[in-house]
Design a protein around this motif. Structure first.
Motif, mmCIF file in Angstrom:
data_model
loop_
_atom_site.group_PDB
_atom_site.id
_atom_site.type_symbol
_atom_site.label_atom_id
_atom_site.label_comp_id
_atom_site.label_asym_id
_atom_site.label_seq_id
_atom_site.Cartn_x
_atom_site.Cartn_y
_atom_site.Cartn_z
ATOM 1 N N ALA A 175 39.392 36.214 30.679
ATOM 2 C CA ALA A 175 38.328 35.270 30.320
ATOM 3 C C ALA A 175 37.192 35.303 31.337
ATOM 4 N N SER A 176 36.974 36.456 31.919
ATOM 5 C CA SER A 176 35.934 36.606 32.934
ATOM 6 C C SER A 176 35.572 38.080 33.086
ATOM 7 N N THR A 177 34.306 38.346 33.362
ATOM 8 C CA THR A 177 33.856 39.721 33.636
ATOM 9 C C THR A 177 33.571 39.899 35.125
ATOM 10 N N ALA A 178 34.128 39.021 35.944
ATOM 11 C CA ALA A 178 33.823 39.021 37.383
ATOM 12 C C ALA A 178 34.181 40.328 38.074
ATOM 13 N N LEU A 179 35.150 41.062 37.516
ATOM 14 C CA LEU A 179 35.615 42.299 38.156
ATOM 15 C C LEU A 179 35.266 43.542 37.341
ATOM 16 N N SER A 180 34.448 43.390 36.317
ATOM 17 C CA SER A 180 34.251 44.471 35.344
ATOM 18 C C SER A 180 33.468 45.661 35.866
ATOM 19 N N SER A 181 32.729 45.482 36.952
ATOM 20 C CA SER A 181 31.960 46.583 37.547
ATOM 21 C C SER A 181 31.640 46.225 38.989
ATOM 22 N N LEU A 182 31.148 47.203 39.736
ATOM 23 C CA LEU A 182 30.749 46.924 41.119
ATOM 24 C C LEU A 182 29.623 45.899 41.150
ATOM 25 N N ASN A 183 28.664 46.032 40.235
ATOM 26 C CA ASN A 183 27.570 45.065 40.190
ATOM 27 C C ASN A 183 28.080 43.663 39.870
ATOM 28 N N ALA A 184 29.085 43.583 38.984
ATOM 29 C CA ALA A 184 29.667 42.281 38.650
ATOM 30 C C ALA A 184 30.340 41.669 39.869
ATOM 31 N N ILE A 185 31.013 42.496 40.658
ATOM 32 C CA ILE A 185 31.663 42.005 41.867
ATOM 33 C C ILE A 185 30.625 41.527 42.877
ATOM 34 N N LYS A 186 29.525 42.243 42.991
ATOM 35 C CA LYS A 186 28.455 41.806 43.888
ATOM 36 C C LYS A 186 27.918 40.446 43.456
ATOM 37 N N GLU A 187 27.728 40.267 42.152
ATOM 38 C CA GLU A 187 27.254 38.986 41.631
ATOM 39 C C GLU A 187 28.291 37.889 41.855
ATOM 40 N N THR A 188 29.573 38.239 41.696
ATOM 41 C CA THR A 188 30.656 37.283 41.924
ATOM 42 C C THR A 188 30.636 36.775 43.358
ATOM 43 N N VAL A 189 30.502 37.690 44.298
ATOM 44 C CA VAL A 189 30.468 37.313 45.716
ATOM 45 C C VAL A 189 29.262 36.430 46.009
ATOM 46 N N ASP A 237 38.161 50.935 42.371
ATOM 47 C CA ASP A 237 39.082 50.172 43.205
ATOM 48 C C ASP A 237 38.500 48.770 43.370
ATOM 49 N N PRO A 238 38.739 47.898 42.381
ATOM 50 C CA PRO A 238 38.153 46.551 42.445
ATOM 51 C C PRO A 238 38.511 45.770 43.702
ATOM 52 N N LEU A 239 39.727 45.963 44.215
ATOM 53 C CA LEU A 239 40.119 45.245 45.422
ATOM 54 C C LEU A 239 39.267 45.680 46.604
ATOM 55 N N LEU A 240 39.099 46.978 46.780
ATOM 56 C CA LEU A 240 38.271 47.480 47.877
ATOM 57 C C LEU A 240 36.826 47.033 47.713
ATOM 58 N N GLU A 257 32.324 43.802 49.662
ATOM 59 C CA GLU A 257 31.197 42.908 49.390
ATOM 60 C C GLU A 257 31.393 41.523 49.999
ATOM 61 N N ALA A 258 32.608 41.004 49.924
ATOM 62 C CA ALA A 258 32.866 39.663 50.460
ATOM 63 C C ALA A 258 32.757 39.628 51.979
ATOM 64 N N HIS A 259 33.260 40.659 52.633
ATOM 65 C CA HIS A 259 33.208 40.682 54.092
ATOM 66 C C HIS A 259 31.767 40.802 54.606
ATOM 67 N N LYS A 260 30.899 41.393 53.800
ATOM 68 C CA LYS A 260 29.480 41.429 54.182
ATOM 69 C C LYS A 260 28.930 40.011 54.328
ATOM 70 N N GLU A 261 29.466 39.108 53.522
ATOM 71 C CA GLU A 261 29.009 37.712 53.529
ATOM 72 C C GLU A 261 29.946 36.805 54.326
#
Length: 376
Positions: A45-59, A103-106, A111-115
């Motif tokens: 029920a979420s696209t938070a992990l669907s792409s690298l750009n999505a992960i950047k937006e999630t963070v 590698d969604p985890l990586l 991205e999260a550690h950058k912030e």
């Protein structure tokens, strides 16, 4: 002697006339530091992990929402959400098919550690092999890993999860190997189990391995009554022992990796899923717990929160209890007012942090998270 007496009287005078200390619940020490502000990020029920750009937006959404800790799913539906050598070797499926080549985890950690946000690997399915797939690839290859009910049928919970037997050492070693794989391979800040790790529906325990183990230790077959108190405690203790072993293994690999658990609320968790989390805390088998205090009105939330605080056996461990807060599920969204009430009630009970289920709710409640939550 007189000088000492005068000094003592002066100290007593100033102490009695100083600002009144904050009122606290019995045996509940005041939290002196702010706790975690977390959110669960899932692929359902979420696209938070669907792409690298999505992960950047999630963070970025998490950062703007004043979140400090991201609990990202790495294990569900019998698949990993990172390239796993273990899953590739055992089942020929290194990663959930829709994430092949990534590698969604990586990506999330990077991205999260950058912030300066922490990332915890959330093993969502735990000892559940599948949902609606009769055990999927795992139990197809290893049928002896299956949890069984009293009629020797595959253990299936009311929500459709099909279970491995968390008391079986082969199952335990499999799950531990996945967790240690993540700890060794990634710069992850923590790992987490939830209401399925370590857990087993109370109807389980009637597989051949567990029956024989109980018979060896107790001299008799297990009771046919799945809720027999001694039988319930025995199985719950086995899962607790596994968590203790897992905790030691993680800390031996990387001492600074946090081991957290997000079980259901007590005593429901023990009575239904053999999760005795007050004992987990008491034995120091996890760094903190986040009971899922998922309630839809303030009165129920307040009552449940206070009961969870009261179940912590050692008052020194009160700071290791955080609240799991429901903000979105299906068509349900908590109002900003209700959300603020729950967070305030946490602080009023000296619960210094919470984790929200789940990420998409940050957007719905953006007014609260981007403004008021920063000061909580």
């Amino acid at each position: 002697m007189k000088k000492i007496l005068i000094l003592s009287i002066a100290i007593l005078f100033f102490a009695c006339n100083s600002e009144e200390p904050p009122k606290i619940y019995p045996n509940n020490p005041v939290q002196t530091t702010k706790g975690i502000k977390g959110v669960w990020v899932t692929n359902v029920a979420s696209t938070a992990l669907s792409s690298l750009n999505a992960i950047k937006e999630t963070v970025q959404t998490c950062k703007k929402s004043n979140i400090t800790d991201i609990y990202v799913v790495v294990w569900n539906k019998g698949r990993t959400l990172y390239p796993s050598e273990i899953m590739n070797k055992e089942f020929g499926i290194p990663i959930m098919e829709s994430y092949a080549g990534r590698d969604p985890l990586l990506e999330m950690i990077t991205e999260a550690h950058k912030e300066k946000l922490k990332v915890h690997a959330w093993f969502e399915y735990g000892f559940a092999a599948s949902n609606g797939q009769q055990g999927g690839v795992i139990l197809q290859k290893y049928p002896q890993w299956a949890a069984k009910d009293v009629n020797k049928n595959l253990l299936v919970s009311s929500s459709g999860f099909e279970w491995m037997n968390g008391i079986n050492p082969d199952v335990q070693n499999f799950m531990k190997s996945l967790i240690l794989e993540v700890v060794k391979k990634y710069d992850v800040d923590g790992i987490q189990g939830d209401d399925r790790l370590p857990a087993m529906p109370i109807a389980g325990g009637y597989d051949d391995y567990t029956v024989q183990l109980y018979k060896t230790e107790k001299g008799v077959n297990p009771p046919t009554n799945e809720k027999d108190p001694a039988w319930q405690d025995w199985r719950a203790n086995k899962l607790t022992e596994f968590l203790g072993d897992l905790y030691k293994a993680v800390k031996a690999t990387k001492p600074n990796v946090i081991v957290s658990m997000a079980p259901s609320v007590h005593p429901w968790a023990k009575d239904n899923y053999l999760q005795d989390w007050p004992t987990w805390l008491d034995k120091k088998y996890c760094d903190y717990v986040i009971p899922q205090i998922y309630r839809y009105d303030f009165s129920a939330y307040s009552q449940t929160l206070k009961s969870q605080v009261s179940y912590v056996k050692n008052s020194a461990d009160r700071s290791k209890l955080y609240a799991g807060v429901l903000i979105q599920s299906g068509t349900y969204n908590a109002s900003n007012q209700f959300l603020e009430q729950m967070v305030n009630e946490n602080r009023n009970n000296y619960v210094s942090g919470e984790v929200f289920f789940f990420f998409e709710g940050l957007k719905y409640n953006s007014e609260y998270f981007t403004t008021k939550y920063a000061s909580k």
